[in-house]
Design a protein around this motif. Structure first.
Motif, mmCIF file in Angstrom:
data_model
loop_
_atom_site.group_PDB
_atom_site.id
_atom_site.type_symbol
_atom_site.label_atom_id
_atom_site.label_comp_id
_atom_site.label_asym_id
_atom_site.label_seq_id
_atom_site.Cartn_x
_atom_site.Cartn_y
_atom_site.Cartn_z
ATOM 1 N N LEU A 1 -34.088 -2.221 -20.114
ATOM 2 C CA LEU A 1 -33.901 -0.661 -20.657
ATOM 3 C C LEU A 1 -34.846 0.368 -20.503
ATOM 4 O O LEU A 1 -34.447 1.424 -20.100
ATOM 5 C CB LEU A 1 -33.928 -1.078 -22.238
ATOM 6 N N ALA A 2 -35.849 0.052 -20.663
ATOM 7 C CA ALA A 2 -37.058 1.149 -20.233
ATOM 8 C C ALA A 2 -37.154 1.491 -19.168
ATOM 9 O O ALA A 2 -37.219 2.769 -18.745
ATOM 10 C CB ALA A 2 -38.719 0.581 -20.769
ATOM 11 N N PRO A 3 -36.976 0.624 -17.967
ATOM 12 C CA PRO A 3 -36.903 1.153 -16.544
ATOM 13 C C PRO A 3 -35.993 2.011 -16.395
ATOM 14 O O PRO A 3 -35.929 2.964 -15.428
ATOM 15 C CB PRO A 3 -36.991 -0.271 -15.917
ATOM 16 N N LEU A 4 -34.597 1.737 -16.688
ATOM 17 C CA LEU A 4 -33.275 2.650 -16.772
ATOM 18 C C LEU A 4 -33.733 3.752 -17.363
ATOM 19 O O LEU A 4 -33.316 5.024 -16.793
ATOM 20 C CB LEU A 4 -32.133 1.929 -17.374
ATOM 21 N N LEU A 5 -34.256 3.959 -18.556
ATOM 22 C CA LEU A 5 -34.323 5.151 -19.247
ATOM 23 C C LEU A 5 -35.398 6.043 -18.568
ATOM 24 O O LEU A 5 -35.200 7.359 -18.456
ATOM 25 C CB LEU A 5 -34.929 4.939 -20.894
ATOM 26 N N ASP A 6 -36.260 5.249 -17.966
ATOM 27 C CA ASP A 6 -37.109 6.145 -17.243
ATOM 28 C C ASP A 6 -36.776 6.859 -16.136
ATOM 29 O O ASP A 6 -36.940 8.132 -15.774
ATOM 30 C CB ASP A 6 -38.414 5.393 -16.546
ATOM 31 N N ASN A 7 -35.752 6.166 -15.402
ATOM 32 C CA ASN A 7 -34.750 6.893 -14.208
ATOM 33 C C ASN A 7 -33.773 7.738 -14.469
ATOM 34 O O ASN A 7 -32.942 8.207 -13.830
ATOM 35 C CB ASN A 7 -34.354 5.488 -13.437
ATOM 36 N N LEU A 8 -33.754 8.131 -15.687
ATOM 37 C CA LEU A 8 -32.743 9.320 -16.197
ATOM 38 C C LEU A 8 -33.433 10.565 -15.616
ATOM 39 O O LEU A 8 -32.832 11.625 -15.734
ATOM 40 C CB LEU A 8 -32.763 9.403 -17.757
ATOM 41 N N LYS A 9 -34.778 10.430 -15.113
ATOM 42 C CA LYS A 9 -35.315 11.675 -14.423
ATOM 43 C C LYS A 9 -34.797 11.895 -13.222
ATOM 44 O O LYS A 9 -35.063 13.090 -12.480
ATOM 45 C CB LYS A 9 -36.978 11.412 -14.413
ATOM 46 N N GLN A 10 -34.089 11.070 -12.684
ATOM 47 C CA GLN A 10 -33.383 11.200 -11.210
ATOM 48 C C GLN A 10 -32.544 12.351 -11.237
ATOM 49 O O GLN A 10 -31.685 12.535 -12.161
ATOM 50 C CB GLN A 10 -32.711 9.953 -10.776
ATOM 51 N N LYS A 11 -32.652 13.213 -10.315
ATOM 52 C CA LYS A 11 -31.757 14.369 -10.117
ATOM 53 C C LYS A 11 -30.539 14.224 -9.370
ATOM 54 O O LYS A 11 -29.439 14.891 -9.381
ATOM 55 C CB LYS A 11 -32.687 15.583 -9.509
ATOM 56 N N LYS A 12 -30.481 13.170 -8.608
ATOM 57 C CA LYS A 12 -29.114 12.858 -7.669
ATOM 58 C C LYS A 12 -28.033 12.383 -8.812
ATOM 59 O O LYS A 12 -28.442 11.306 -9.435
ATOM 60 C CB LYS A 12 -29.463 11.849 -6.603
ATOM 61 N N GLN A 13 -27.047 12.869 -8.552
ATOM 62 C CA GLN A 13 -25.951 12.768 -9.723
ATOM 63 C C GLN A 13 -25.466 11.445 -9.399
ATOM 64 O O GLN A 13 -25.261 10.605 -10.610
ATOM 65 C CB GLN A 13 -24.600 13.722 -9.540
ATOM 66 N N SER A 14 -25.218 10.680 -8.345
ATOM 67 C CA SER A 14 -24.645 9.638 -8.138
ATOM 68 C C SER A 14 -25.760 8.369 -9.077
ATOM 69 O O SER A 14 -25.186 7.207 -9.605
ATOM 70 C CB SER A 14 -24.667 9.064 -6.877
ATOM 71 N N VAL A 15 -26.941 8.670 -8.422
ATOM 72 C CA VAL A 15 -27.832 7.849 -9.312
ATOM 73 C C VAL A 15 -27.960 7.742 -10.954
ATOM 74 O O VAL A 15 -27.967 6.930 -11.582
ATOM 75 C CB VAL A 15 -29.252 8.018 -8.880
ATOM 76 N N GLU A 16 -28.111 9.087 -11.230
ATOM 77 C CA GLU A 16 -27.997 9.445 -12.591
ATOM 78 C C GLU A 16 -26.608 8.556 -13.427
ATOM 79 O O GLU A 16 -26.648 8.099 -14.176
ATOM 80 C CB GLU A 16 -27.833 10.849 -13.102
ATOM 81 N N ASP A 17 -25.575 8.752 -12.643
ATOM 82 C CA ASP A 17 -24.219 8.253 -13.246
ATOM 83 C C ASP A 17 -24.180 6.728 -13.184
ATOM 84 O O ASP A 17 -23.875 6.157 -14.311
ATOM 85 C CB ASP A 17 -23.102 8.536 -12.169
ATOM 86 N N SER A 18 -24.917 6.051 -12.209
ATOM 87 C CA SER A 18 -25.016 4.608 -12.236
ATOM 88 C C SER A 18 -26.166 4.147 -13.417
ATOM 89 O O SER A 18 -26.039 2.971 -14.051
ATOM 90 C CB SER A 18 -25.699 4.024 -10.914
#
Length: 539
Positions: A355-372
């Motif tokens: 959970l925490a690592p995924l929430l941290d990666n909400l910082k990613q700006k690439k849309q496909s990564v954010e969607d995943s």
């Protein structure tokens, strides 16, 4: 028939006439017994126990007209007698053998009687369903096709929680390969009905033993019905006595039973040593390709076989936390989303660690990564990997710079937005029934109403507003007293009346009215009479 004969068919003791050698005597006796059952003072009337054992022979009457009359008797008996339950299994098989290949009117009454048998079953209609499923293999194709049609009807009316899916899924491949075209057509209709409940992908997975040509023919039909909302429209008789019909319907809509009925697939053992080697390769494109291969293997799967997924989750977590390539992070998050969907509660401990690592990666700006990443987070909630009280402290940790306290405003915004989105889902909405927990959650959200970033404040206002609307102002009055009136007005306005939750509630209300056979015409004014029309023209 002469007047003398008409008088004769009603003469003599009823038990003797019920087994008379003349069909006319039997037919008249069946009609008389129907009236006796219908006019019985209560469900404990002695006539039910006296004549109930005779129904088995009555439904197998050799004369078509008398046989149809016997089904009228049976339907009233099933509807009124609490003793019907103990006679069902004795009556059902003769009725399948003798009534489902009869004339249309007889067949329709037999189908109605079987649906009633399911309705009055207590505790479970499993014996009825087992007998009907067995009838799908009947040596007479006409009876086989009728039994398959009965499965389709029962699943449509009562839903999989009542009729069960395991037996249906086991017999479907056999029906698809039946030598009679009518039976195969009914198999297609049954598969489409299963698809309404399971969805196209899961249904195709469960029918993977079919020939490729059959699957190819079936796929468009499943996709056509896959987006239709399936819900039961008929309850078991024992459930109708519950205090709240709405609660019963909501219970029946639970999808856990659907998941339990699915056949689990083993994907873990297919991961060979070279796949694991590729997962740690120094070239990002090879790591990506390995994740793509796993994604393709998981996509058609609805339920994974239990196993030790620890090593796989550790590898995925390492990628999500520290992989230098953003594309690999997105692919790893996509695999996590599929694992959550296919493992559900069994993925609980792994989901919490991710959970925490995924929430941290909400910082990613690439849309496909954010969607995943959002897909993985949403699946944790949708498929019950954990409940909100279990992870509240992880979403709102005491330490700074992580999760909701992240230094990047976008992570704070998206974390609170995900929380608000999740609260509207039934899995987490139940958590708010605990008032102490609701106050704890409100307390965790409260500081973000004064966050230095406007987007964070707006996201929190919407989430807090939904919380306020769901549990009421009385529960949160201690917090409301501390909020500026202008800000409080903004919070309440953040969740408009036509938000998704309200739309869902309205749709739910409408569907329940439909499921209760509510006659909308009763709300309409009566049509104008001729005198009214004349008066209107005069005006």
């Amino acid at each position: 028939m002469s007047e003398q004969t008409q008088e004769n068919v009603h003469e003599g003791p009823l038990p003797d006439r019920l087994i008379h050698k003349s069909w006319k005597f039997r037919s008249a006796a069946y009609e008389e017994l129907t009236q006796i059952f219908r006019q019985a003072l209560d469900e404990n009337a002695p006539e039910f126990s006296q004549y109930g054992p005779l129904l088995k022979k009555m439904v197998a009457d050799a004369h078509v007209a008398a046989q149809e009359k016997s089904l009228d008797t049976l339907i009233v008996f099933l509807d009124r007698s609490p003793q019907a339950q103990k006679h069902i299994t004795q009556i059902l098989q003769p009725m399948i053998d003798k009534c489902l290949n009869a004339r249309t009117s007889t067949k329709r009454k037999a189908e109605e009687a079987i649906m009633l048998m399911i309705e009055v079953s207590d505790p479970s209609p499993e014996p009825v369903m087992t007998t009907v499923i067995k009838g799908c293999s009947h040596k007479q194709p006409k009876i086989s096709s009728s039994c398959v049609n009965l499965l389709t009807q029962s699943l449509s009316l009562f839903g999989p929680r009542v009729v069960g899916l395991k037996g249906i899924l086991q017999v479907l491949p056999e029906i698809f390969n039946h030598g009679d075209a009518t039976v195969r057509l009914e198999a297609l209709n049954l598969a489409k009905e299963v698809g309404r409940w399971l969805g196209p992908e899961a249904t195709l997975q469960q029918l993977s033993s079919l020939r490729s040509a059959q699957l190819k023919e079936l796929q468009p039909s499943l996709e056509a019905v896959g987006n239709l909302q399936a819900r039961p429209t008929r309850l078991l008789r024992k459930d109708k006595t519950s205090s709240t019909l709405v609660a019963d319907l909501e219970v029946q809509e639970e999808k856990s039973d659907l998941y339990e009925a699915l056949e689990a697939k083993d994907v873990l053992s297919t991961l060979k040593p070279d796949w694991w080697d590729g997962l740690s390769n120094t070239k990002w494109s090879i790591r990506r390709d390995q994740l793509d291969a796993l994604t393709e293997a998981l996509k058609p799967v609805a339920k994974l076989k239990s196993g030790d997924y620890s090593e796989l989750v550790r590898a995925l977590k390492k990628m999500i936390v520290s992989d230098p390539n953003v594309n690999v992070i997105g692919k790893a998050a996509g695999v996590v989303a599929l694992l959550a969907k296919c493992l559900r509660g069994e993925f609980s401990s792994h989901a919490r660690s991710l959970l925490a690592p995924l929430l941290d990666n909400l910082k990613q700006k690439k849309q496909s990564v954010e969607d995943s990443v959002n897909s993985a987070l949403d699946n944790f909630v949708e498929f019950g990997c954990f409940q909100l009280p279990e992870v509240t402290d992880e979403i709102f940790p005491k330490e700074d710079k992580v999760c909701a306290n992240h230094k990047v405003p976008k992570v704070r915004v998206d974390t609170i937005t995900w929380l608000g989105r999740s609260l509207k889902k039934k899995n987490w909405l139940r958590s708010l029934a605990d008032k102490d927990f609701a106050r704890k959650l409100a307390g965790a959200l409260f500081p973000f109403l004064d966050d230095g970033n406007e987007d964070v404040r707006n996201a929190c206002a919407e989430c807090f507003g939904y919380l306020l609307k769901t549990i009421g102002e009385q529960v949160l009055k201690g917090f409301l007293a501390k909020i500026d009136p202008i800000k409080l007005k903004k919070i309440k306005a953040a969740v408009p009346p036509d938000d998704e939750a309200t739309k869902a509630a309205e749709a739910e209300k409408e569907n329940k009215l439909l499921s209760l056979n509510f006659d909308v015409s009763t709300l309409l004014p009566p049509p104008p009479t001729q005198a009214t029309k004349t008066e209107m023209k005069t005006k």
